[in-house]
Each structure stands twice: as C-alpha cells, then as structure tokens.
Scaffold this active site. Structure first.
Site, PDB file in Angstrom:
ATOM      1  CG  HIS A 192     -36.479  -4.234  96.592  1.00 47.44           C
ATOM      2  ND1 HIS A 192     -37.817  -4.926  96.887  1.00 47.44           N
ATOM      3  CD2 HIS A 192     -35.962  -5.427  95.532  1.00 47.44           C
ATOM      4  CE1 HIS A 192     -38.297  -5.905  96.459  1.00 47.44           C
ATOM      5  NE2 HIS A 192     -36.890  -5.981  95.902  1.00 47.44           N
TER       6      HIS A 192
ATOM      7  CE  LYS B  93     -10.789  16.654  81.519  1.00 46.61           C
ATOM      8  NZ  LYS B  93     -10.296  16.306  80.406  1.00 46.61           N
TER       9      LYS B  93
ATOM     10  CD  GLU C 186     -16.779  11.628  77.575  1.00 42.74           C
ATOM     11  OE1 GLU C 186     -16.098  10.152  76.815  1.00 42.74           O
ATOM     12  OE2 GLU C 186     -15.626  11.679  78.570  1.00 42.74           O
TER      13      GLU C 186
END
Ligand code: PA5
Length: 434
Positions: free
Chosen positions: A308, A422, A287
């Site tokens: 792995h 949003k 951010e």
C-alpha cells in the site's frame, strides 16, 4: 523437519538455463577459492564452518549464562550496533511472540540500545526499565564503537547510582575481542563475565557466535536447534552443483539479473516477524557487496503492508528491481475469517478461510503482478517460524553473500566504506589524535 526452499519460477524470461550453466563455472572457481581459504578477505571466513565446529563447552557456557540472566533480572538490555545487534534482534523478533515484552508471562523483557545516538530513545528506555532488575550485555568486536560505548557509559552510571559502584559487576556481561579494544580492557579491570568474538568472524557474520547466541538464549530460544539448522545448510550449501545448491543458485541468478540492469533487490517478507531478518540481510549484503563502485542495492519491504506504499514503485517505477519474497508457510496461530449473517462488508466469500490462506494468496497475486510488471522474482519458502528453519536461512544468506561478492570481484568480508563517516564525525567531535 522441512527445509527452507528457493523457488525461482518467476525468473523465467530473465535467466535462462544456458546462463545458469555459464555462471556455474565462475561459481565453481570462487567456491574453490573460498573453501581452500585463498579468496580475498580469507582471514575473515571463520563463519564458513562455524555451525559444525562451535565447541560444546561454549554452547553450555552460553546456556548456563542465559539461565542466570533469566533467573536474575526482569529486564535484559542488549547493547550493540550493526553486526553486533542485528542477528540477535532478527532471531528474537522472528521466533518470539509479537509484543512479547507486553506479555506478563514473558521474562526477562528484552530491549536493544547502543544502535543509535538518540537521547530520546535512551531516556525513554530508561523510563521503561526504571525500578526493574537489569542485566546488560554489551557487545562490540572492536570494543571502540562510539554509539555502543557512549550508551554503555550512560547505562553503567545508571547501574552504579542504583546499586553502588562496587556492586554491578554481576549485572554486566561483555562480548568482545579476546585481547584488543577498550571494552576488553574495561571488562578485565572491572571483572565482568566475558565472551569472545572470534578474530576470523566479521560482525555481520557473527550471529552464531556469542554475539547472537547469548541474547537469543537469554530470550529462551533453543540455540541448539538454531545451530543445527545452520549446520544442515552448511552441508547443503557446499554442494558444487548449482541446481542442487540453493545458495549457489540464488547467487548465480542475482549475478545474472544484476548484469542485466536489475540493480536493486527488494527482500519482501509476508510476516511482520521477518522485519529484522530484512534489516540483518540488508547489512549482510550491503556491506559485503557494495564496494569498488559495484553492488546490488539491498532494500527490504514488509508485505502486505508496503504493497500500500512501495508497491506502486515496484509495480510501475523504473525497471531496475528484482524481488526475493520470504514466505512463512504456517503461522503459529490459526485465525479464521468469521461468517456473518448479514454480509455488509461483503467478506462472506472468505468465511471459514484462515489468514494464512489469504496471506498466501496475497503473495501469489503479488509475485504474479510484479512478474508481469517486469520484476523478476524468487521466493524463499520458510516452513515455519522455527529456530531450525531460521538457522538454515542465516547460513543460506551468509553463503550466498560470500559467493556473490567473490563473483563480482570484491572482497566480501571487509567494510572500508563505513569508516568514512566515522573519521569525519571524530574530527567534528574533536576526538584527540584525529
Ligand atoms: O559488519 C561489521 O563489521 C560492522 O557493521 C560492525 O558489526 C559494527 O560496526 C559494530 O562493530 P563493533 O562490533 O566493533 O562495535
């Protein structure tokens, strides 16, 4: 107490002394801008000297409230998302025993919610907390975040059904803005105990405000030790000399590597207790740096587990990655590899060695293999899983992210990009006024 330490040996051939000397100059400039509060986003730099100025009365209030929580509930639910949850989750997971919610000696059990919109997650958590005495800490700086607010509405109704509408005010603690937002309004009208999130501290920098400190204290962790580690690094990461300031050295090296095409930073911990430190770090760096078409992509791995899986692409994929390892030097427990009379699994060569030794060798091998595979890497050595070392680590990363963002010419303290989804979501949901 030993300090956390930044080791940069495996940057040789990628970052020269001359380049470090050169980057020290712009670092000096942005350092001056930051400490004189003249940098972009200067109304959000309250975190900078927070460790040394947290009022004693606030620490006492947090500790007293934490004691009440510990004495009066079986289950403590922390509601928040992003910066309003990751710091507490990182600290609790780093410092508490693994599986602590399963240990009968541990009270209260701690669960996190409001960090997603999954009906199944919420339903299943309610199954776990059924018939238990619950206290909720709802955390939201804006006081309007949808995920947290929706889940709070559900949990409030759950408590009201259980205890009656007028008997739940001592079961809810709200951490929010001093005046703004619907959570503040609600808390005042219902008479909840509240804590204030300072105006000048953004969500991802708020772990040392009541946002992080209350849940961490409620988990039985010594918050004074955490703050004292952060305070120690507030001083050590304020030195101008790049060779002596680990945050400035880290920021400088990241900047040089980014300019050379290393666009992804992999934070790889060698302890599962570091998983949420990685999640917190991803938010802090992602951010803060990722804007205006720029930014190192912050990714996190858990080793040796991910050796792995992602180990393959780190070793052999596109050469656009550098790595920062987090290594805990001394585990809390000591477990030795047993010696067996019949060495059918062929492990007797390790008999008597403890797992920390084997894990450290795995780190050394990984660092060397990745370096040879053209992945320059650094290591942050963490002496132990202590609150003091974690406080140092939190502050070290906060200071690095600020300097890194300013170095690349962005405002590290805003997050305009998180608004895009949003707006679209509110439109799709039919929110009035959108
Ligand atoms: O860093 C940030 O500011 C964000 O990620 C916020 O922490 C997150 O969106 C939660 O916001 P709020 O505390 O307002 O509910």
């Amino acid at each position: 107490m030993k300090d956390i330490e930044l080791i940069t040996t495996n940057c040789k051939g990628y970052v020269s002394d001359a380049e470090l000397k050169a980057v020290a100059k712009p670092i000096k400039l942005v350092h001056q801008e930051l400490i004189s509060k003249k940098c972009p986003g200067n109304d959000f730099i309250g975190w900078l000297d927070l460790p040394s100025r947290i009022p004693a009365t606030l620490i006492s209030d947090i500790q007293a409230t934490a004691k009440k929580i510990r004495d009066n509930c079986d289950v403590f639910i922390v509601l928040g998302i992003g910066g309003s949850y990751l710091g507490a989750k990182a600290a609790i997971d780093f410092l508490k025993p693994n599986f602590f919610n399963e240990l009968s000696s541990e009270k209260p059990k701690i669960y996190f919610a409001g960090q997603n919109l999954s009906a199944d997650y919420l339903h299943d958590m309610l199954q776990v907390v059924k018939d238990k005495r619950v206290i909720i800490n709802v955390i939201s700086k804006s006081g309007t975040t949808t995920e947290t607010a929706v889940v709070f509405r559900v949990l409030k109704q759950y408590l009201e059904k259980l205890y009656g509408k007028n008997n739940i005010k001592d079961k809810i603690i709200a951490t929010t803005d001093a005046v703004k937002g619907s959570l503040r309004k609600l808390a005042e009208s219902e008479g909840y105990k509240t804590f204030i999130i300072p105006d000048d501290v953004g969500g991802r920098f708020s772990v040392l405000t009541p946002v992080g400190l209350l849940p961490i204290a409620a988990a039985g962790i010594n918050i004074r030790e955490l703050i004292s580690g952060a305070k120690d690094f507030e001083t050590k990461c304020n030195v101008l000399d790049i060779k002596k300031n680990p945050a400035y050295k880290y920021a400088g090296i990241r900047h040089i590597l980014y300019k050379k095409g290393k666009k992804i930073e992999m934070l790889s911990g060698f302890h599962p207790n570091l998983h949420f430190v990685g999640e917190w770090w991803k938010q802090l760096f992602g951010e803060s740096e990722g804007k205006d078409g720029k930014g190192i992509f912050p990714a996190a791995c858990e080793f040796t587990t991910d050796l792995h899986s992602l180990g393959q692409i780190i070793q052999d994929g596109e050469r656009n990655i550098f790595e920062t390892f987090l290594v805990v030097e001394k585990s809390m427990a000591k477990i030795n590899v047993p010696k067996l009379k019949e060495d059918i699994d062929g492990l007797n060569y390790l008999a008597g060695k403890d797992l920390d030794y084997v894990n450290y060798k795995a780190y050394e091998a990984t660092a060397s293999a990745h370096y040879e595979g053209k992945v320059p890497n650094m290591m942050i050595s963490i002496p132990k899983r202590s609150a003091f070392n974690l406080g140092q680590l939190f502050y070290f990363f906060e200071k690095t992210t600020a300097i890194s963002g300013l170095l690349s010419g962005v405002n590290p303290f805003d997050q305009p990009g998180v608004e895009a989804y949003k707006k679209k979501m509110f439109k799709l949901l039919g929110k009035p006024g959108i």
